[in-house]
Design an enzyme around this catalytic site. Sequence first.
Site, mmCIF file in Angstrom:
data_model
loop_
_atom_site.group_PDB
_atom_site.id
_atom_site.type_symbol
_atom_site.label_atom_id
_atom_site.label_comp_id
_atom_site.label_asym_id
_atom_site.label_seq_id
_atom_site.Cartn_x
_atom_site.Cartn_y
_atom_site.Cartn_z
ATOM 1 N N HIS A 78 53.450 22.570 50.912
ATOM 2 C CA HIS A 78 52.265 22.204 51.695
ATOM 3 C C HIS A 78 51.529 21.038 51.027
ATOM 4 O O HIS A 78 51.185 20.048 51.677
ATOM 5 C CB HIS A 78 51.350 23.433 51.819
ATOM 6 C CG HIS A 78 50.058 23.185 52.531
ATOM 7 N ND1 HIS A 78 49.729 23.816 53.702
ATOM 8 C CD2 HIS A 78 48.993 22.404 52.234
ATOM 9 C CE1 HIS A 78 48.522 23.424 54.094
ATOM 10 N NE2 HIS A 78 48.054 22.562 53.209
ATOM 11 N N GLU A 79 51.299 21.170 49.722
ATOM 12 C CA GLU A 79 50.557 20.132 49.001
ATOM 13 C C GLU A 79 51.389 18.864 48.824
ATOM 14 O O GLU A 79 50.868 17.750 48.946
ATOM 15 C CB GLU A 79 50.051 20.660 47.650
ATOM 16 C CG GLU A 79 49.137 21.873 47.747
ATOM 17 C CD GLU A 79 47.969 21.727 48.716
ATOM 18 O OE1 GLU A 79 47.507 20.593 48.967
ATOM 19 O OE2 GLU A 79 47.512 22.768 49.244
#
Length: 170
Positions: A78-79
């Site tokens: 996600h990051e």
Amino acid sequence: MGGVPVDIETQYRIEQIIAHCLQQAQTAFRRRFAHPSVSFKLRGKAAGKAYLQLNEIRLNPVLLAENRQAFLEEVIPHEVAHLITHQVYGRVRPHGKEWQGVMEAVFGIPARTTHRFSVNSVQGKTFEYCCDCTTYPLSIRRHNKVLRQQASYRCQQCKHTLSFTGKQLS
């Protein structure tokens, strides 16, 4: 590092997953991406945060310790997707179609915008506020903004302004 120490094996696995995500992005976009730095100094209820200009990922060590597998499978990609999206598309909506495309088409991971972890261990003090229809726990930060008359909050259902009941919840 601060807070909860992160074991070497977990740090190694995180670096492996970042490298894998970068390789997938490099194949998809036919360009190289610099490996981001990683720190374990994020506090509060967020699991992770991407610092776009710094090419840095900060992770919450408490939530990482409590949800190791989910961090490896979801939070890290996600990051990384935020960093890739910024480098490819520039300034766009944080969880917009570009980021969703990186998550789903490049990484093959569902594009969920928030985690579903218990935050009891990192929540901090909360204060009870009410409206005409329900009660809400507000964080100490929001409570202090109300006290300093820098903010007011409204109920999403009845639209009335929330007022402090005088009760600290935790």
